[in-house]
Write an enzyme that holds these catalytic residues in place. Structure first.
Site, PDB file in Angstrom:
ATOM      1  N   HIS A 119       0.845  -1.225   0.362  1.00  0.00           N
ATOM      2  CA  HIS A 119       0.147  -0.026   0.047  1.00  0.00           C
ATOM      3  C   HIS A 119       0.475   0.870  -0.044  1.00  0.00           C
ATOM      4  CE1 HIS A 119      -3.563  -2.503   1.671  1.00  0.00           C
ATOM      5  NE2 HIS A 119      -3.437  -2.685   0.753  1.00  0.00           N
ATOM      6  N   CYS A 148       4.832  21.261  -4.707  1.00  0.00           N
ATOM      7  CA  CYS A 148       6.280  20.537  -5.077  1.00  0.00           C
ATOM      8  C   CYS A 148       7.343  21.833  -6.015  1.00  0.00           C
ATOM      9  CB  CYS A 148       5.650  19.860  -6.615  1.00  0.00           C
ATOM     10  SG  CYS A 148       7.173  18.916  -8.050  1.00  0.00           S
TER      11      CYS A 148
HETATM   12  P1  NAD Z   1      -7.039  -4.211   9.989  1.00  0.00           P
HETATM   13  O1  NAD Z   1      -6.326  -2.381  11.135  1.00  0.00           O
HETATM   14  O2  NAD Z   1      -8.280  -4.674   9.317  1.00  0.00           O
HETATM   15  O3  NAD Z   1      -6.994  -5.031  11.680  1.00  0.00           O
HETATM   16  C1  NAD Z   1      -5.649  -4.632  12.744  1.00  0.00           C
HETATM   17  C2  NAD Z   1      -5.146  -6.701  12.863  1.00  0.00           C
HETATM   18  O4  NAD Z   1      -4.738  -6.642  14.088  1.00  0.00           O
HETATM   19  C3  NAD Z   1      -6.380  -6.961  13.209  1.00  0.00           C
HETATM   20  O5  NAD Z   1      -6.919  -8.385  13.140  1.00  0.00           O
HETATM   21  C4  NAD Z   1      -6.764  -7.178  14.911  1.00  0.00           C
HETATM   22  O6  NAD Z   1      -6.947  -8.360  15.587  1.00  0.00           O
HETATM   23  C5  NAD Z   1      -4.651  -7.338  15.180  1.00  0.00           C
HETATM   24  N1  NAD Z   1      -4.407  -7.113  16.461  1.00  0.00           N
HETATM   25  C6  NAD Z   1      -4.813  -5.949  17.071  1.00  0.00           C
HETATM   26  N2  NAD Z   1      -3.802  -6.115  17.755  1.00  0.00           N
HETATM   27  C7  NAD Z   1      -2.657  -6.377  18.092  1.00  0.00           C
HETATM   28  C8  NAD Z   1      -1.334  -7.524  18.898  1.00  0.00           C
HETATM   29  N3  NAD Z   1      -0.873  -6.195  19.642  1.00  0.00           N
HETATM   30  N4  NAD Z   1      -0.635  -8.262  17.519  1.00  0.00           N
HETATM   31  C9  NAD Z   1      -0.910  -8.987  16.591  1.00  0.00           C
HETATM   32  N5  NAD Z   1      -2.141  -8.231  16.137  1.00  0.00           N
HETATM   33  C10 NAD Z   1      -2.881  -6.956  16.030  1.00  0.00           C
HETATM   34  O7  NAD Z   1      -5.284  -4.055   9.740  1.00  0.00           O
HETATM   35  P2  NAD Z   1      -5.215  -4.724   8.147  1.00  0.00           P
HETATM   36  O8  NAD Z   1      -6.340  -6.287   8.275  1.00  0.00           O
HETATM   37  O9  NAD Z   1      -4.075  -4.409   8.108  1.00  0.00           O
HETATM   38  O10 NAD Z   1      -5.865  -3.439   7.180  1.00  0.00           O
HETATM   39  C11 NAD Z   1      -6.427  -1.719   7.150  1.00  0.00           C
HETATM   40  C12 NAD Z   1      -5.272  -1.392   6.468  1.00  0.00           C
HETATM   41  O11 NAD Z   1      -5.447  -0.329   6.809  1.00  0.00           O
HETATM   42  C13 NAD Z   1      -4.030  -1.578   5.559  1.00  0.00           C
HETATM   43  O12 NAD Z   1      -4.595  -2.048   4.873  1.00  0.00           O
HETATM   44  C14 NAD Z   1      -2.690  -0.528   6.198  1.00  0.00           C
HETATM   45  O13 NAD Z   1      -2.791   0.272   4.458  1.00  0.00           O
HETATM   46  C15 NAD Z   1      -3.500   0.472   6.496  1.00  0.00           C
HETATM   47  N6  NAD Z   1      -3.061   0.794   8.096  1.00  0.00           N
HETATM   48  C16 NAD Z   1      -1.822   0.454   7.782  1.00  0.00           C
HETATM   49  C17 NAD Z   1      -1.248   0.624   9.929  1.00  0.00           C
HETATM   50  C18 NAD Z   1       0.288   1.060   9.536  1.00  0.00           C
HETATM   51  O14 NAD Z   1       1.346   1.518   8.914  1.00  0.00           O
HETATM   52  N7  NAD Z   1       0.501   1.003  10.944  1.00  0.00           N
HETATM   53  C19 NAD Z   1      -2.211   1.856  10.290  1.00  0.00           C
HETATM   54  C20 NAD Z   1      -3.470   1.473  10.916  1.00  0.00           C
HETATM   55  C21 NAD Z   1      -4.006   1.163   9.272  1.00  0.00           C
END
Ligand code: NAD
Length: 245
Positions: A119, A148
């Site tokens: 992403h 830019c």
């Molecule tokens: P999601 O937000 O849909 O789900 C998060 C998952 O992580 C859940 O299944 C939850 O049970 C689990 N979780 C929560 N705490 C945890 C822990 N301590 N250890 C392990 N697992 C844990 O996440 P997704 O499926 O990755 O999809 C969301 C989209 O949002 C992604 O496509 C991403 O691009 C984006 N996103 C990215 C970030 C980032 O860059 N850190 C943050 C938020 C969302």
């Protein structure tokens, strides 16, 4: 759990090609909230600010929220033990690729080199007109929206918004890795975001053993997961490391 950890370590050590597919959950313990769930970002913000169509017409308004979410809140996030174990696995030849849905750059900061960012990455900003790419450290985010230096166009974060396609190289590298995988770790993903969630499914179809790390069940758990290591990413990965190294 101990037996499942030992079994997982044995399978990983035997594997010639292991991949890790990571989602927002792996970064929760670094202080980056997920989108969904109790403390999810979408309880506080309107996802519209990351919708490409809306953004193109309302960049000034969207940038206020984008700065707050991605450049104020997330700025101090550091890799946690789960990221660090993945980096050590790569260094020791036990992990061949990380495929991440995250845009927080934490796998690179932990030391992984073979990272496919499905992403994109929030640390880069891109001009949609001349395609110049800037590191966020080079850009002044005090006055919004950022522009830019070449043509004065508004810069967009170089991660994909709703309505945008997956970066071509990350897409093809991720699926190529999935097809080769003998083991696929899924860490902290609901599996609800497509096409990213097809990556572990392709790995499974190609014969990989699926080891999932998540405190909850996901849409992968009952469908493709072989071993569910139930718990927080940093705790489970630290215990797995003790069996692996
Ligand atoms: P999601 O937000 O849909 O789900 C998060 C998952 O992580 C859940 O299944 C939850 O049970 C689990 N979780 C929560 N705490 C945890 C822990 N301590 N250890 C392990 N697992 C844990 O996440 P997704 O499926 O990755 O999809 C969301 C989209 O949002 C992604 O496509 C991403 O691009 C984006 N996103 C990215 C970030 C980032 O860059 N850190 C943050 C938020 C969302």
């Amino acid at each position: 759990m101990d037996l499942l950890l030992k079994e997982s370590a044995k399978i990983i050590k035997k594997s010639n090609y292991t991949i890790a597919f990571t989602g927002a959950g792996i970064s929760v313990e670094s202080g980056v909230p997920p989108f969904r769930g109790e403390h999810g970002l979408w309880n506080k913000y309107n996802p519209e600010v990351l919708d490409l169509g809306y953004y193109l017409d309302h960049a000034d308004e969207c940038w206020v929220y984008i700065r707050e979410i991605f450049y104020d809140f997330f700025a101090d996030a550091k890799p946690n033990p789960a990221h660090l174990v993945l980096a050590e696995m790569e260094q020791k030849g036990l992990l061949q690729a990380v495929i991440t849905q995250n845009i927080d750059n934490l796998h690179y900061e932990a030391g992984n080199k073979m990272v496919h960012e499905f992403h994109g990455n929030s640390k880069k900003l891109k001009c949609l007109k001349c395609e110049a790419v800037y590191d966020v450290s080079e850009v002044d985010l005090k006055s919004l929206p950022p522009k830019c230096k070449n043509d004065g166009e508004i810069l967009k974060p170089d991660f994909i918004f709703f309505g945008e396609g997956i970066p071509h190289e990350a897409y093809s590298n991720s699926f190529a890795a999935a097809e080769k995988a003998e083991v696929c770790l899924i860490i902290g993903s609901t599996g609800e975001v497509t096409p990213a969630s097809y990556v572990p499914r392709i790995a499974k179809q190609s014969g990989a053993t699926i080891i999932e790390i998540n405190p909850e069940e996901s849409s992968f758990t009952s469908q493709i997961t072989d071993i569910h290591l139930k718990g927080k990413a940093s705790e489970v990965m630290t215990k797995l490391a003790a069996e692996l190294f």
